[in-house]
Motif scaffolding. Structure first.
Motif, PDB file in Angstrom:
ATOM      1  N   THR A 178       0.426  -1.424   0.201  1.00  0.00           N
ATOM      2  CA  THR A 178       0.146   0.156   0.454  1.00  0.00           C
ATOM      3  C   THR A 178       0.959   0.990   0.358  1.00  0.00           C
ATOM      4  O   THR A 178       1.629   1.348   1.174  1.00  0.00           O
ATOM      5  CB  THR A 178      -0.731   0.159   1.432  1.00  0.00           C
ATOM      6  N   CYS A 179       0.691   2.120  -0.454  1.00  0.00           N
ATOM      7  CA  CYS A 179       1.478   3.067  -0.933  1.00  0.00           C
ATOM      8  C   CYS A 179       0.973   4.081  -1.732  1.00  0.00           C
ATOM      9  O   CYS A 179       2.208   4.982  -2.742  1.00  0.00           O
ATOM     10  CB  CYS A 179       3.429   2.792  -1.553  1.00  0.00           C
ATOM     11  N   LYS A 180      -0.617   4.439  -1.694  1.00  0.00           N
ATOM     12  CA  LYS A 180      -1.326   5.778  -2.420  1.00  0.00           C
ATOM     13  C   LYS A 180      -1.582   7.443  -1.216  1.00  0.00           C
ATOM     14  O   LYS A 180      -0.873   7.956  -1.772  1.00  0.00           O
ATOM     15  CB  LYS A 180      -2.560   5.492  -2.939  1.00  0.00           C
ATOM     16  N   ASP A 181      -1.583   6.844  -0.404  1.00  0.00           N
ATOM     17  CA  ASP A 181      -1.590   7.707   1.279  1.00  0.00           C
ATOM     18  C   ASP A 181      -0.073   9.018   0.755  1.00  0.00           C
ATOM     19  O   ASP A 181      -0.534  10.377   0.992  1.00  0.00           O
ATOM     20  CB  ASP A 181      -2.021   7.892   2.003  1.00  0.00           C
ATOM     21  N   ILE A 182       0.692   8.193   0.786  1.00  0.00           N
ATOM     22  CA  ILE A 182       1.890   8.766   0.868  1.00  0.00           C
ATOM     23  C   ILE A 182       2.491   9.383  -0.167  1.00  0.00           C
ATOM     24  O   ILE A 182       2.361  10.939  -0.031  1.00  0.00           O
ATOM     25  CB  ILE A 182       3.219   7.862   1.490  1.00  0.00           C
ATOM     26  N   PRO A 183       2.139   9.283  -1.246  1.00  0.00           N
ATOM     27  CA  PRO A 183       2.355  10.675  -2.141  1.00  0.00           C
ATOM     28  C   PRO A 183       1.423  11.182  -2.101  1.00  0.00           C
ATOM     29  O   PRO A 183       1.736  11.851  -3.406  1.00  0.00           O
ATOM     30  CB  PRO A 183       2.183   9.349  -3.826  1.00  0.00           C
ATOM     31  N   ALA A 197       7.637   8.057   7.613  1.00  0.00           N
ATOM     32  CA  ALA A 197       6.953   8.949   6.591  1.00  0.00           C
ATOM     33  C   ALA A 197       7.518  10.366   7.065  1.00  0.00           C
ATOM     34  O   ALA A 197       6.453  11.271   6.901  1.00  0.00           O
ATOM     35  CB  ALA A 197       5.321   8.574   6.144  1.00  0.00           C
ATOM     36  N   LEU A 198       8.642  10.298   6.900  1.00  0.00           N
ATOM     37  CA  LEU A 198       8.748  11.796   7.642  1.00  0.00           C
ATOM     38  C   LEU A 198       9.426  13.033   6.606  1.00  0.00           C
ATOM     39  O   LEU A 198       8.467  14.203   7.215  1.00  0.00           O
ATOM     40  CB  LEU A 198      10.843  11.942   7.783  1.00  0.00           C
ATOM     41  N   HIS A 199       8.896  12.617   5.230  1.00  0.00           N
ATOM     42  CA  HIS A 199       9.490  13.871   4.599  1.00  0.00           C
ATOM     43  C   HIS A 199       7.562  14.178   4.550  1.00  0.00           C
ATOM     44  O   HIS A 199       7.654  15.448   4.592  1.00  0.00           O
ATOM     45  CB  HIS A 199       9.422  13.307   2.838  1.00  0.00           C
ATOM     46  N   PRO A 200       6.381  13.675   3.802  1.00  0.00           N
ATOM     47  CA  PRO A 200       4.772  13.839   4.274  1.00  0.00           C
ATOM     48  C   PRO A 200       4.537  14.362   4.917  1.00  0.00           C
ATOM     49  O   PRO A 200       4.055  15.310   5.480  1.00  0.00           O
ATOM     50  CB  PRO A 200       4.410  12.129   3.943  1.00  0.00           C
ATOM     51  N   ILE A 201       5.487  13.878   6.522  1.00  0.00           N
ATOM     52  CA  ILE A 201       5.377  15.019   7.413  1.00  0.00           C
ATOM     53  C   ILE A 201       5.801  16.137   8.125  1.00  0.00           C
ATOM     54  O   ILE A 201       5.061  16.940   7.667  1.00  0.00           O
ATOM     55  CB  ILE A 201       5.961  13.925   8.799  1.00  0.00           C
ATOM     56  N   GLY A 231       3.636   9.175  14.536  1.00  0.00           N
ATOM     57  CA  GLY A 231       3.304   7.832  15.083  1.00  0.00           C
ATOM     58  C   GLY A 231       5.051   7.204  14.989  1.00  0.00           C
ATOM     59  O   GLY A 231       5.061   7.989  14.795  1.00  0.00           O
ATOM     60  N   ALA A 232       4.778   5.682  15.397  1.00  0.00           N
ATOM     61  CA  ALA A 232       6.415   5.220  15.499  1.00  0.00           C
ATOM     62  C   ALA A 232       6.341   4.078  15.040  1.00  0.00           C
ATOM     63  O   ALA A 232       7.572   2.960  15.131  1.00  0.00           O
ATOM     64  CB  ALA A 232       6.527   4.973  17.062  1.00  0.00           C
ATOM     65  N   GLY A 233       5.658   3.739  13.832  1.00  0.00           N
ATOM     66  CA  GLY A 233       5.574   2.846  12.808  1.00  0.00           C
ATOM     67  C   GLY A 233       4.842   1.558  13.696  1.00  0.00           C
ATOM     68  O   GLY A 233       5.330   0.629  13.094  1.00  0.00           O
ATOM     69  N   ALA A 234       3.537   1.556  14.065  1.00  0.00           N
ATOM     70  CA  ALA A 234       3.153   0.400  14.678  1.00  0.00           C
ATOM     71  C   ALA A 234       1.901  -0.308  13.163  1.00  0.00           C
ATOM     72  O   ALA A 234       1.440   0.644  13.492  1.00  0.00           O
ATOM     73  CB  ALA A 234       2.786   0.785  15.783  1.00  0.00           C
ATOM     74  N   TYR A 235       2.651  -0.933  13.040  1.00  0.00           N
ATOM     75  CA  TYR A 235       1.269  -1.637  11.692  1.00  0.00           C
ATOM     76  C   TYR A 235      -0.141  -1.422  12.489  1.00  0.00           C
ATOM     77  O   TYR A 235      -0.796  -0.983  11.654  1.00  0.00           O
ATOM     78  CB  TYR A 235       0.890  -2.612  10.700  1.00  0.00           C
ATOM     79  N   ILE A 236      -0.418  -1.941  13.992  1.00  0.00           N
ATOM     80  CA  ILE A 236      -1.256  -2.015  14.267  1.00  0.00           C
ATOM     81  C   ILE A 236      -1.811  -0.709  14.279  1.00  0.00           C
ATOM     82  O   ILE A 236      -3.387  -0.568  14.280  1.00  0.00           O
ATOM     83  CB  ILE A 236      -1.331  -2.599  15.361  1.00  0.00           C
ATOM     84  N   CYS A 237      -1.438   0.159  14.811  1.00  0.00           N
ATOM     85  CA  CYS A 237      -1.787   1.674  14.532  1.00  0.00           C
ATOM     86  C   CYS A 237      -3.492   2.533  12.909  1.00  0.00           C
ATOM     87  O   CYS A 237      -3.625   3.183  12.744  1.00  0.00           O
ATOM     88  CB  CYS A 237      -0.749   2.811  15.172  1.00  0.00           C
ATOM     89  N   GLY A 238      -2.924   1.116  12.198  1.00  0.00           N
ATOM     90  CA  GLY A 238      -3.498   1.747  10.552  1.00  0.00           C
ATOM     91  C   GLY A 238      -4.774   0.798  11.766  1.00  0.00           C
ATOM     92  O   GLY A 238      -6.460   2.095  10.414  1.00  0.00           O
TER      93      GLY A 238
END
Length: 424
Positions: A87-92, A125-129, A163-170
């Motif tokens: 999945t990589c649609k929201d970041i771009p 996702a530092l750049h999008p942030i 966030g801190a990179g936890a998949y569960i937080c999706g």
């Protein structure tokens, strides 16, 4: 189709407010503020917009769950914790056009009478942030955020949270726990976020692409939006194509587009090696094979064919890839990302990984195949959230369509083990 969600992506400095305003930016906000919240909720209902985060729940109906005339604060939370493999649609989208998300947030907050909005972005996702924080500052300076937005009397503050990179937080309730400063773990429902979400107040959680679609609906109208896609799944969609294709990337197309059409856009299979299997919506959706190349990729079409649309993360694999190996890699991810709250997921993903690793290493037996299915059956529908269910999907579908590959691994083991040959 004429690009909608991605129409600004290739514009010079598309992430800047000046570029956004030149290309109809914040015109939908002015139009929305001239109406009532009830009219906006009805517009989104009429458009048929469905959640783009995977579940496909009607966005307008979700908005209408927000209680009215209560004395509690209302919150809008944007789920930008994009962590599903493929999945990589929201970041771009946040990188190229962050103001479309911000404008959508303001309109949605106005519709739900929320005066505080949080955008929860995956920590890596530092750049999008940075892009989002910059865009939020621009919006405040231009008067699109803060007090008395555009003289309407409506106030809104937006906070970008890493966030801190936890998949569960999706998972939306785990996201809310993380946002409150606790360990990200799913909550028991009910109560649902609409009645007791962030800080126990009414909350709506929406995906980035869902909210970014809102300004276009406000400007174009419900009928215009419904001209794209299918009757039950209207509108445009960003399909993320990765894997063995010539031109992987983001492709905007109407809902209901098939893999055959997407492959044409992506330049076909890489090096001409034939398609073997693919995922329609990320690694947590059941696999499809080359026979499913003409399945319409909308919510109904994918479900009727035995899978899910998910996040339209189309991962394409050619005939050089071992199915058991690919499934093992996905299962290792789910085992690592399980929050450990419930036994079926915590223990089940551990044992699924152990068995798959043994089989891929050439030490499996045919009974392992039935054991895998038995474990999946004990996880599916019994785990606390959908992570456990998602972990079983690639395994059960892989055995359904490619059982011979799992058997072949076991036969190689039998042939190389004299004691097993003698036992047979």
């Amino acid at each position: 189709m004429t690009p909608v969600l991605t129409k600004r992506w290739l514009s010079p400095q598309s992430w800047r407010l000046a570029t956004y305003e030149k290309l109809e930016g914040y015109t939908a906000l002015r139009k929305a503020l001239s109406g009532t919240p009830e009219q906006l909720v009805q517009l989104i209902k009429d458009s048929g917009l469905r959640g783009r985060g995977g579940a496909g729940f009607p966005a307008g109906v979700k908005w209408s769950f927000m209680p009215q005339n209560d004395d509690k604060p209302h919150y809008l939370v944007i789920n930008a914790d994009e962590g599903e493999p493929g999945t990589c649609k929201d970041i771009p989208l946040m990188m190229a056009d962050p103001h479309s998300l911000i404008e959508g947030c303001i309109i949605a907050s106005y519709a739900m009478r929320a005066h505080r909005c949080f955008i929860y972005v995956r920590g890596e996702a530092l750049h999008p942030i940075r892009r989002l924080n910059s865009a939020v500052r621009e919006a405040y300076e231009a008067g699109y955020l803060g007090k008395n937005i555009l003289g309407s009397g409506f106030d809104l503050d937006i906070t970008v949270h890493a966030g801190a990179g936890a998949y569960i937080c999706g998972e939306e309730t785990a996201l809310l726990d993380s946002l409150e400063g606790r360990r990200g773990q799913p909550r028991l429902k009910p109560p649902f976020p609409a009645s007791a979400g962030l800080y126990a107040a009414p909350t709506t959680v929406n995906n980035v692409e869902t909210i970014a679609s809102v300004p276009y609906i406000v400007n174009g109208g419900a009928e215009w939006f419904r001209k794209m896609g299918t009757e039950k799944s209207p509108g445009p969609k960003i399909y993320s194509i990765s894997g063995h294709v010539e031109k992987p990337g983001q492709y905007e197309a109407p809902l209901g587009t098939t893999l055959r059409q997407l492959l044409e856009m992506a330049g076909g299979m890489k090096d001409g090696i034939p398609l073997k299997f693919w995922t329609p919506g990320g690694s947590s959706t059941p696999l499809f094979t080359a026979e499913h190349i003409d399945v319409p990729l909308d919510f109904e079409g994918a479900a009727e064919a035995g899978s899910m649309l998910g996040t339209t993360a189309v991962q394409v694999f050619n005939e050089t890839v071992s199915v058991p190996w690919a499934v093992m890699k996905w299962t290792q991810f789910y085992k690592h990302e399980s929050c450990g709250k419930c036994t079926p997921c915590r223990e089940g993903t551990y044992w699924l990984t152990q068995i798959l690793e043994r089989m891929v290493d050439g030490r499996g037996t045919e009974s392992d195949i039935d054991t895998l299915l038995d474990i999946c059956d004990n996880i599916l529908g019994r785990s606390f959230c959908a992570l456990g269910d998602g972990a079983t999907s690639p395994i059960t579908s892989a055995i359904k369509y490619f059982r011979d590959e799992f058997v072949e691994l076991c036969e190689k083991n039998r042939a190389s083990s004299p004691e097993l040959v003698g036992a047979s």
